[in-house]
Motif scaffolding. Structure first.
Motif, PDB file in Angstrom:
ATOM      1  N   LEU A  71      -6.463  75.946  56.362  1.00 40.26           N
ATOM      2  CA  LEU A  71      -7.731  75.251  56.185  1.00 40.26           C
ATOM      3  C   LEU A  71      -8.004  74.823  54.751  1.00 40.26           C
ATOM      4  O   LEU A  71      -9.108  74.405  54.430  1.00 40.26           O
ATOM      5  N   GLY A  72      -7.021  74.926  53.866  1.00 44.75           N
ATOM      6  CA  GLY A  72      -7.188  74.482  52.492  1.00 44.75           C
ATOM      7  C   GLY A  72      -7.800  75.545  51.593  1.00 44.75           C
ATOM      8  O   GLY A  72      -7.885  76.719  51.952  1.00 44.75           O
ATOM      9  N   ASP A  73      -8.248  75.096  50.405  1.00 44.09           N
ATOM     10  CA  ASP A  73      -8.761  76.002  49.376  1.00 44.09           C
ATOM     11  C   ASP A  73     -10.215  76.393  49.559  1.00 44.09           C
ATOM     12  O   ASP A  73     -10.657  77.391  49.006  1.00 44.09           O
ATOM     13  N   ASP A  74     -10.991  75.600  50.274  1.00 41.98           N
ATOM     14  CA  ASP A  74     -12.442  75.781  50.302  1.00 41.98           C
ATOM     15  C   ASP A  74     -12.928  76.789  51.342  1.00 41.98           C
ATOM     16  O   ASP A  74     -14.054  77.259  51.244  1.00 41.98           O
ATOM     17  N   VAL A  75     -12.112  77.122  52.335  1.00 48.79           N
ATOM     18  CA  VAL A  75     -12.530  78.045  53.394  1.00 48.79           C
ATOM     19  C   VAL A  75     -11.778  79.362  53.216  1.00 48.79           C
ATOM     20  O   VAL A  75     -10.567  79.416  53.381  1.00 48.79           O
ATOM     21  N   MET A  76     -12.520  80.415  52.857  1.00 48.56           N
ATOM     22  CA  MET A  76     -11.887  81.725  52.665  1.00 48.56           C
ATOM     23  C   MET A  76     -11.775  82.496  53.981  1.00 48.56           C
ATOM     24  O   MET A  76     -10.856  83.275  54.179  1.00 48.56           O
ATOM     25  N   SER A  77     -12.729  82.267  54.882  1.00 49.69           N
ATOM     26  CA  SER A  77     -12.665  82.879  56.210  1.00 49.69           C
ATOM     27  C   SER A  77     -13.626  82.153  57.133  1.00 49.69           C
ATOM     28  O   SER A  77     -14.530  81.449  56.682  1.00 49.69           O
ATOM     29  N   THR A  78     -13.405  82.322  58.422  1.00 48.32           N
ATOM     30  CA  THR A  78     -14.296  81.752  59.423  1.00 48.32           C
ATOM     31  C   THR A  78     -14.331  82.675  60.627  1.00 48.32           C
ATOM     32  O   THR A  78     -13.312  83.233  61.015  1.00 48.32           O
ATOM     33  N   ASN A  79     -15.523  82.862  61.195  1.00 49.49           N
ATOM     34  CA  ASN A  79     -15.634  83.713  62.377  1.00 49.49           C
ATOM     35  C   ASN A  79     -15.744  82.896  63.664  1.00 49.49           C
ATOM     36  O   ASN A  79     -15.909  83.442  64.739  1.00 49.49           O
ATOM     37  N   LEU A  80     -15.634  81.584  63.536  1.00 46.75           N
ATOM     38  CA  LEU A  80     -15.618  80.682  64.685  1.00 46.75           C
ATOM     39  C   LEU A  80     -14.272  79.968  64.737  1.00 46.75           C
ATOM     40  O   LEU A  80     -13.625  79.780  63.706  1.00 46.75           O
ATOM     41  N   LEU A  81     -13.856  79.546  65.900  1.00 46.11           N
ATOM     42  CA  LEU A  81     -12.599  78.812  66.027  1.00 46.11           C
ATOM     43  C   LEU A  81     -12.645  77.545  65.191  1.00 46.11           C
ATOM     44  O   LEU A  81     -13.617  76.805  65.233  1.00 46.11           O
ATOM     45  N   ASP A  82     -11.596  77.311  64.425  1.00 45.32           N
ATOM     46  CA  ASP A  82     -11.542  76.151  63.535  1.00 45.32           C
ATOM     47  C   ASP A  82     -10.202  75.450  63.713  1.00 45.32           C
ATOM     48  O   ASP A  82      -9.150  76.075  63.634  1.00 45.32           O
ATOM     49  N   ASN A  83     -10.246  74.136  63.961  1.00 47.78           N
ATOM     50  CA  ASN A  83      -9.038  73.324  64.128  1.00 47.78           C
ATOM     51  C   ASN A  83      -8.815  72.441  62.905  1.00 47.78           C
ATOM     52  O   ASN A  83      -8.178  71.416  62.976  1.00 47.78           O
ATOM     53  N   GLY A  84      -9.297  72.864  61.757  1.00 48.74           N
ATOM     54  CA  GLY A  84      -9.213  72.069  60.535  1.00 48.74           C
ATOM     55  C   GLY A  84      -7.830  71.956  59.932  1.00 48.74           C
ATOM     56  O   GLY A  84      -7.653  71.291  58.919  1.00 48.74           O
ATOM     57  N   ASN A  85      -6.816  72.573  60.545  1.00 50.99           N
ATOM     58  CA  ASN A  85      -5.455  72.458  60.012  1.00 50.99           C
ATOM     59  C   ASN A  85      -4.870  71.069  60.244  1.00 50.99           C
ATOM     60  O   ASN A  85      -3.875  70.719  59.632  1.00 50.99           O
ATOM     61  N   GLY A  86      -5.459  70.286  61.144  1.00 57.04           N
ATOM     62  CA  GLY A  86      -5.063  68.897  61.332  1.00 57.04           C
ATOM     63  C   GLY A  86      -3.826  68.663  62.183  1.00 57.04           C
ATOM     64  O   GLY A  86      -3.449  67.518  62.420  1.00 57.04           O
TER      65      GLY A  86
END
Length: 196
Positions: A71-86
């Motif tokens: 997810l890049g440099d700006d997201v250190m963690s997320t507790n929801l599903l994230d598809n930001g890897n592209g």
């Protein structure tokens, strides 16, 4: 389960259960997948989770401190599903301690920690915070362990990389390596897969 649902329980200090909070769970709870997608595979690292769905998307949750979710440099963690890897068209996934391998029709992509060279690419020991293409479509399978990785190529040769303190790379040494050939003593024609 057989209907493509995913359930999670246990430690959740980084949101790795994908339930929208960081509360410990002692009873499994269903993870809500977006758009009625069905899970076909999941991979779990030390404090992160990847879920591959029937749409070919990979969703991640938990720690991204070393880029293991891509997810890049700006997201250190997320507790929801994230598809930001592209990435799209993903067909298989594998997670190590704090790094990930993902296969698409374009090839093998890697992300996360690379302290021991476990991404099989030169990063100066720095983490790879977004998916990086490692190799094209010449692989049959791949697997990752805690801090080492293994790739089976179409020609039945195997390469390994990463931590090798106990000889787990199979190259006849105890040296960490960015990519080394596994010594197979002539048995390559019978190899059909690699496992973690």
């Amino acid at each position: 389960d057989v209907d493509g649902n995913v359930y999670a329980t246990g430690n959740n200090n980084m949101g790795q259960l994908c339930l929208g909070d960081d509360d410990l769970r002692i009873i499994p709870r269903q993870i809500e997948l977006p758009n009625n997608e069905m899970a076909i595979s999941a991979a779990v690292g030390a404090d992160f989770t990847l879920i591959l769905t029937d749409s070919g998307r990979v969703y991640g949750c938990g720690s991204n401190e070393l880029g293991q979710l891509g997810l890049g440099d700006d997201v250190m963690s997320t507790n929801l599903l994230d598809n930001g890897n592209g990435l799209i068209g993903v067909t298989s996934i594998s997670a190590g301690l704090d790094f990930s391998f993902l296969r698409t029709g374009e090839g093998l992509f890697v992300m996360g920690d690379n302290t021991y060279g476990q991404l099989c690419q030169i990063t100066g020991g720095n983490p790879q915070r977004t998916p990086s293409k490692l190799i094209g479509d010449t692989i049959s399978s791949f697997a990752v362990g805690m801090q080492s990785s293994y790739i089976l190529f179409d020609d039945r040769s195997i390469q390994s990389c990463g931590l090798n303190i106990d000889g787990q790379l199979g190259d006849g040494t105890n040296n960490d390596n960015l990519r080394t050939a596994v010594e197979l003593d002539g048995i390559t024609s019978d190899i059909i897969d690699v496992y973690e």
